[in-house]
Structure formats: C-alpha cells, structure tokens
Motif scaffolding. Structure first.
Motif, short mmCIF file in Angstrom:
data_model
loop_
_atom_site.label_atom_id
_atom_site.label_comp_id
_atom_site.label_asym_id
_atom_site.label_seq_id
_atom_site.Cartn_x
_atom_site.Cartn_y
_atom_site.Cartn_z
N ASN A 274 -16.72 -10.76 -2.99
CA ASN A 274 -15.63 -9.79 -3.10
C ASN A 274 -15.59 -8.85 -1.90
O ASN A 274 -14.52 -8.53 -1.39
CB ASN A 274 -15.77 -8.99 -4.40
CG ASN A 274 -14.53 -8.19 -4.72
OD1 ASN A 274 -13.45 -8.73 -4.89
ND2 ASN A 274 -14.68 -6.87 -4.77
N LYS B 43 -14.00 -10.76 0.86
CA LYS B 43 -12.55 -10.88 0.63
C LYS B 43 -11.84 -9.59 1.01
O LYS B 43 -10.82 -9.61 1.72
CB LYS B 43 -12.29 -11.23 -0.83
CG LYS B 43 -10.83 -11.32 -1.23
CD LYS B 43 -10.72 -11.62 -2.73
CE LYS B 43 -9.31 -11.50 -3.25
NZ LYS B 43 -8.79 -10.15 -3.30
N GLU C 56 -9.18 -8.87 4.12
CA GLU C 56 -7.86 -8.29 3.86
C GLU C 56 -7.66 -6.95 4.57
O GLU C 56 -6.59 -6.35 4.47
CB GLU C 56 -7.67 -8.11 2.35
CG GLU C 56 -7.61 -9.42 1.58
CD GLU C 56 -7.63 -9.24 0.07
OE1 GLU C 56 -7.87 -8.11 -0.42
OE2 GLU C 56 -7.43 -10.25 -0.64
#
Length: 155
Positions: free
Chosen positions: A74, A77, A81
C-alpha cells in the motif's frame, strides 16, 4: 621568493573560488517551483501521519506477515500515485509509542485520513494513527525519485 608568492596567490585564489562556489545561491528554477507547488520560500504544506501501536493483538505470524506485506504494498501504491512522499518505521521504541510515519502530499487532514485508511494494517487495527499539518520543502517528493536509483531491493 617569487615561486612562494605565486604558490600562495594560487592557493588563496583556489580557496576563494571554492568558497565562492559553495556559497553561491543556485539559480531559481521557476518551472520546477510551479511544478512542485512551492511558495516563495520553496516550501509547501503537507500532512504527517504518525502510526502508533493499534489495539489488535494478532498472534498468527502468517496473518501478521500478510498484513505487513499489504502495508508495504500500500505504501508503494500511494508513493506511485504521488500521494505519499516519505514513509518509514522508527528504529527505537519511544514514549509516544510511534511505530512509523508517513508524509502525505496534501494539506488536507481529511484526504490524508482517507489515504491512511487504505492500509490493511490500519484496517486490521495493528496500527492507529495521529494526523498533523506540516510545512516543509516543496522538493521533498523528488526524494522518492532518487531513492529508486539507490535501492537494490524493495520490501
């Protein structure tokens, strides 16, 4: 005598040139400042999330391993982003019971909370969190670009 004078002059010229180069202010890059959202001081607002020990007590090592794997995925990720610019654990126990921290690329505490809640370890109660507004260098997101160049492995 002339040789010593010339050598001394060359030495002091070299020292002066080095000192001048190390104290010269780099040229301002307007395009980069705008891209990074910098204010006139080269700074911007972020949100820091401090992870603390949660209330969940997970004794199953395989389950905890999966949660930590999800936690790291996570983070990756969110970094990809552009939402997270710094993340990492604390290396020593501390009286506040902080386990790690995130610096999110937002000044909105609500948005940071939405992002931290995507963490499987937070969802499972392994970690709780505290949220703080923070003001730092707008160049901070560039750190992750460089980190990729120096890490042989990613967890």
């Amino acid at each position: 005598m002339k040789t010593k004078t010339i050598l001394a002059l060359l030495f002091f010229t070299a020292i002066f040139t080095f000192a001048q180069k190390t104290t010269e202010k780099p040229k301002f890059n307007q395009e980069l400042a705008v891209k990074l959202g910098a204010d006139q001081y080269g700074m911007k607002a972020y949100t820091i999330v401090m992870l603390t020990t949660g209330s969940a007590k997970i004794g199953d090592k395989a389950k905890m391993g999966e949660l930590m794997k999800g936690h790291l995925a996570n983070i990756g990720k969110l970094a990809d982003e552009g939402k997270i610019v710094v993340a990492g654990p604390f290396l020593e126990k501390n009286k506040e019971d902080y386990r790690g921290m995130f610096i999110f690329n937002t000044k909105s505490k609500e948005e940071a909370e939405q992002w931290v809640k995507t963490d499987p370890a937070v969802q499972a109660g392994v970690f709780n969190y505290e949220i703080f507004p923070w003001y730092g260098s707008a160049a901070l997101p560039m750190y992750l670009e460089r980190h990729k160049e120096i890490s042989k492995e990613n967890p």
